[in-house]
Design a protein around this motif. Structure first.
Motif, PDB file in Angstrom:
ATOM      1  N   SER A  16       0.840  -1.210   0.000  1.00 23.51           N
ATOM      2  CA  SER A  16       0.000   0.000   0.000  1.00 23.51           C
ATOM      3  C   SER A  16       0.868   1.249   0.000  1.00 23.51           C
ATOM      4  CB  SER A  16      -0.952   0.003   1.191  1.00 23.51           C
ATOM      5  OG  SER A  16      -0.202   0.148   2.369  1.00 23.51           O
ATOM      6  N   GLY A  17       2.120   1.122   0.456  1.00 26.50           N
ATOM      7  CA  GLY A  17       3.030   2.279   0.457  1.00 26.50           C
ATOM      8  C   GLY A  17       3.596   2.568  -0.920  1.00 26.50           C
ATOM      9  N   GLN A  18       3.297   1.732  -1.889  1.00 25.53           N
ATOM     10  CA  GLN A  18       3.878   1.909  -3.226  1.00 25.53           C
ATOM     11  C   GLN A  18       2.874   2.528  -4.189  1.00 25.53           C
ATOM     12  OE1 GLN A  18       7.077   1.339  -3.638  1.00 25.53           O
ATOM     13  NE2 GLN A  18       6.969   0.787  -1.462  1.00 25.53           N
ATOM     14  N   PRO A  19       3.362   3.354  -5.112  1.00 20.83           N
ATOM     15  CA  PRO A  19       2.440   3.946  -6.080  1.00 20.83           C
ATOM     16  C   PRO A  19       1.721   2.882  -6.908  1.00 20.83           C
ATOM     17  CG  PRO A  19       4.755   4.475  -6.600  1.00 20.83           C
ATOM     18  CD  PRO A  19       4.734   3.827  -5.259  1.00 20.83           C
ATOM     19  N   HIS A  20       2.411   1.755  -7.116  1.00 22.63           N
ATOM     20  CA  HIS A  20       1.780   0.694  -7.905  1.00 22.63           C
ATOM     21  C   HIS A  20       1.532  -0.533  -7.027  1.00 22.63           C
ATOM     22  CE1 HIS A  20       2.570   3.182 -11.326  1.00 22.63           C
ATOM     23  NE2 HIS A  20       3.849   3.219 -11.023  1.00 22.63           N
ATOM     24  N   GLY A  21       1.144  -0.276  -5.774  1.00 19.72           N
ATOM     25  CA  GLY A  21       0.862  -1.381  -4.855  1.00 19.72           C
ATOM     26  C   GLY A  21      -0.084  -2.380  -5.521  1.00 19.72           C
ATOM     27  N   ASN A  22       0.242  -3.646  -5.374  1.00 17.24           N
ATOM     28  CA  ASN A  22      -0.416  -4.622  -6.221  1.00 17.24           C
ATOM     29  C   ASN A  22      -1.177  -5.669  -5.410  1.00 17.24           C
ATOM     30  OD1 ASN A  22      -1.035  -6.689  -7.953  1.00 17.24           O
ATOM     31  ND2 ASN A  22       0.730  -6.276  -9.245  1.00 17.24           N
ATOM     32  N   PRO A  23      -2.497  -5.584  -5.358  1.00 16.50           N
ATOM     33  CA  PRO A  23      -3.277  -6.551  -4.581  1.00 16.50           C
ATOM     34  C   PRO A  23      -3.162  -7.978  -5.110  1.00 16.50           C
ATOM     35  CG  PRO A  23      -4.723  -5.040  -5.814  1.00 16.50           C
ATOM     36  CD  PRO A  23      -3.320  -4.542  -5.991  1.00 16.50           C
ATOM     37  N   ASP A  24      -2.923  -8.128  -6.423  1.00 15.03           N
ATOM     38  CA  ASP A  24      -2.790  -9.485  -6.976  1.00 15.03           C
ATOM     39  C   ASP A  24      -1.511 -10.151  -6.471  1.00 15.03           C
ATOM     40  OD1 ASP A  24      -5.138  -9.526  -8.432  1.00 15.03           O
ATOM     41  OD2 ASP A  24      -4.235  -8.424 -10.082  1.00 15.03           O
ATOM     42  N   LEU A  25      -0.427  -9.386  -6.446  1.00 19.29           N
ATOM     43  CA  LEU A  25       0.831  -9.928  -5.932  1.00 19.29           C
ATOM     44  C   LEU A  25       0.673 -10.286  -4.456  1.00 19.29           C
ATOM     45  CD1 LEU A  25       3.823 -10.592  -6.359  1.00 19.29           C
ATOM     46  CD2 LEU A  25       4.364  -8.212  -5.786  1.00 19.29           C
ATOM     47  N   LEU A  26       0.021  -9.420  -3.739  1.00 20.66           N
ATOM     48  CA  LEU A  26      -0.217  -9.646  -2.315  1.00 20.66           C
ATOM     49  C   LEU A  26      -0.986 -10.959  -2.092  1.00 20.66           C
ATOM     50  CD1 LEU A  26       0.268  -8.149   0.312  1.00 20.66           C
ATOM     51  CD2 LEU A  26      -1.942  -7.029   0.013  1.00 20.66           C
ATOM     52  N   ALA A  27      -2.026 -11.155  -2.900  1.00 21.51           N
ATOM     53  CA  ALA A  27      -2.838 -12.366  -2.768  1.00 21.51           C
ATOM     54  C   ALA A  27      -2.003 -13.608  -3.099  1.00 21.51           C
ATOM     55  CB  ALA A  27      -4.050 -12.276  -3.697  1.00 21.51           C
ATOM     56  N   LEU A  28      -1.200 -13.515  -4.164  1.00 20.89           N
ATOM     57  CA  LEU A  28      -0.372 -14.651  -4.551  1.00 20.89           C
ATOM     58  C   LEU A  28       0.632 -14.985  -3.439  1.00 20.89           C
ATOM     59  CD1 LEU A  28       0.789 -16.759  -6.480  1.00 20.89           C
ATOM     60  CD2 LEU A  28       2.108 -14.930  -7.588  1.00 20.89           C
ATOM     61  N   LEU A  29       1.281 -13.962  -2.898  1.00 22.09           N
ATOM     62  CA  LEU A  29       2.268 -14.217  -1.844  1.00 22.09           C
ATOM     63  C   LEU A  29       1.600 -14.824  -0.615  1.00 22.09           C
ATOM     64  CD1 LEU A  29       4.582 -11.077  -2.221  1.00 22.09           C
ATOM     65  CD2 LEU A  29       4.996 -13.408  -3.016  1.00 22.09           C
ATOM     66  N   GLY A  30       0.365 -14.428  -0.363  1.00 23.06           N
ATOM     67  CA  GLY A  30      -0.387 -15.032   0.742  1.00 23.06           C
ATOM     68  C   GLY A  30      -0.575 -16.528   0.534  1.00 23.06           C
ATOM     69  N   GLN A  31      -0.839 -16.919  -0.713  1.00 22.11           N
ATOM     70  CA  GLN A  31      -1.007 -18.354  -1.014  1.00 22.11           C
ATOM     71  C   GLN A  31       0.327 -19.103  -0.859  1.00 22.11           C
ATOM     72  OE1 GLN A  31      -2.559 -17.946  -4.983  1.00 22.11           O
ATOM     73  NE2 GLN A  31      -4.191 -16.633  -4.212  1.00 22.11           N
ATOM     74  N   VAL A  32       1.404 -18.447  -1.273  1.00 23.36           N
ATOM     75  CA  VAL A  32       2.732 -19.063  -1.137  1.00 23.36           C
ATOM     76  C   VAL A  32       3.066 -19.259   0.349  1.00 23.36           C
ATOM     77  CG1 VAL A  32       5.211 -18.642  -1.481  1.00 23.36           C
ATOM     78  CG2 VAL A  32       3.596 -18.217  -3.352  1.00 23.36           C
ATOM     79  N   VAL A  33       2.746 -18.258   1.150  1.00 19.86           N
ATOM     80  CA  VAL A  33       2.989 -18.353   2.597  1.00 19.86           C
ATOM     81  C   VAL A  33       2.207 -19.540   3.174  1.00 19.86           C
ATOM     82  CG1 VAL A  33       2.522 -17.203   4.804  1.00 19.86           C
ATOM     83  CG2 VAL A  33       3.560 -15.909   2.916  1.00 19.86           C
ATOM     84  N   THR A  34       0.970 -19.691   2.744  1.00 15.85           N
ATOM     85  CA  THR A  34       0.165 -20.828   3.228  1.00 15.85           C
ATOM     86  C   THR A  34       0.804 -22.157   2.827  1.00 15.85           C
ATOM     87  OG1 THR A  34      -1.836 -19.507   3.075  1.00 15.85           O
ATOM     88  CG2 THR A  34      -2.132 -21.891   3.147  1.00 15.85           C
ATOM     89  N   ALA A  35       1.282 -22.237   1.575  1.00 16.91           N
ATOM     90  CA  ALA A  35       1.938 -23.475   1.118  1.00 16.91           C
ATOM     91  C   ALA A  35       3.137 -23.792   2.018  1.00 16.91           C
ATOM     92  CB  ALA A  35       2.377 -23.329  -0.342  1.00 16.91           C
TER      93      ALA A  35
END
Ligand code: AHM
Ligand code: MG
Length: 335
Positions: A16-35
């Motif tokens: 959210s601190g980035q001009p191009h903050g990316n919710p899709d990347l965030l969601a993907l990384l969340g799935q990786v963390v779960t894995a």
């Protein structure tokens, strides 16, 4: 009241601190963390799970697969394929690109991973890890080809590793420094414990599989010989040596207290440029190491600049504390 920063919260704040903050990347990384949490749970069961040992099968690189190599590969796929953020995946344990099944929606990222690095250590209860890298999918086909994955490491949008050691940690970069999180099993969350990780510039610790010494090239042989010569040798100080045979554990040690790790080019098998894989191991680790202020090279080229030619391509790897890697590079340059 002090509330711990979870990895989810940390990455959300970072995006959210980035001009191009990316919710899709965030969601993907969340799935990786779960894995990684699920894999941690499996690995921690050890022999109780009944999945120690090897299979009859080999992976595409001719290496015998451990049962857990295959199980953790499946965990990674099942946890991330249905999240709608991926166009495809590639893994050290699969011959070809993994296509997202048609009944799941697709996204704009490619996920590259080694589900259980250092898996020869599983049966002896020594640390292993998971390594992952995220690339953008620039193509338009619903089915990405291997060529879509062959992007230099500079194109990675995120990379990280999970280390299943005496505690489970997850270390990640999205190109804004490196941060480390420890799994708090009481709450089931990775919690920020190692903010802004930085590799000490100098070190007296090296890591290399010394049993390959007779196959090394001259610059690496010279470097190690000089380290071993210690205080009375040309380096004028004593060095220490470590070899875990789990790259994740070696890189983690280097992030915490400095060091140099080498799996260099050698002439053991002239058909192989090194042992470690560019896409699954060298690139993600090099991204992390550079973001933490270290260097990573083949000896002759920055690893992140190598143009991949194949999904399972191998490269020589020399990474770690800046000043020490520079010594090894100067020996290569002087050849
Ligand atoms: P793997 O992905 O099949 O586990 O192989 C990679 C591992 C690295 O983690 C480690 O640095 C290296 O292989 C150890 O190699 P060696 O068996 O020569 O010690
Ligand atoms: Mg590996």
């Amino acid at each position: 009241m002090q509330i711990a920063t979870t990895i989810t919260q940390f990455l959300a704040d970072e995006q959210s601190g980035q001009p191009h903050g990316n919710p899709d990347l965030l969601a993907l990384l969340g799935q990786v963390v779960t894995a990684c949490k699920i894999i941690s749970n499996e690995v921690n069961k050890g022999a109780l799970s009944g999945v120690m040992g090897s299979l009859e099968s080999e992976n595409i690189q001719g290496e015998t697969q451990k049962k857990l190599d295959v199980i953790t590969n499946d965990i990674f796929i099942c946890t991330t394929e249905r999240g709608g953020r991926l166009a495809g995946m590639a893994s050290e344990e699969m011959d070809d690109v993994y296509q997202i099944p048609d009944h799941y929606s697709r996204g704009q990222y490619l996920l590259v991973f080694d589900p259980l690095d250092g898996s020869s250590n599983v049966d002896v209860n020594i640390s292993v890890g998971t390594i992952f890298s995220v690339l953008r999918y620039e193509g338009s086909s619903a089915h990405p080809s291997a060529a879509d994955f062959l992007q230099p490491g500079t194109q990675q949008v995120a990379a990280g590793y999970a280390l299943y050691g005496s505690s489970t940690m997850l270390v990640i970069t999205t190109g804004r420094g490196v941060n480390g999180f420890t799994l708090d099993t009481n709450i089931g969350e990775f919690v920020l414990t190692h903010a802004d990780m930085a590799i000490p510039t100098d070190t007296k610790e090296f890591a290399i599989n010394a049993s390959n010494q007779r196959f090394w090239e001259e610059p690496v042989l010279r470097y190690v010989t000089e380290c071993v010569a210690g205080k009375t040798g040309p380096r004028g100080r004593d060095f220490n040596m470590r070899w875990v045979a789990s790259m994740v554990a070696e890189v983690h040690r280097i992030l915490i207290r400095g060091g140099i790790f080498m799996y260099p080019k050698d002439n053991k098998d002239p058909t192989k440029a090194g042992k470690l894989r560019l896409m699954y191991e060298a690139n993600p680790m090099s991204f992390i190491v550079e973001q933490a202020g270290g260097l990573s090279s083949t000896g002759r080229q920055r690893i992140l600049d190598v143009q991949p030619e194949g999904l399972h391509q191998r490269v020589p790897v020399i990474l770690g504390s800046k000043n020490e890697v520079e010594v090894v590079l100067s020996y290569h340059a002087g050849q």
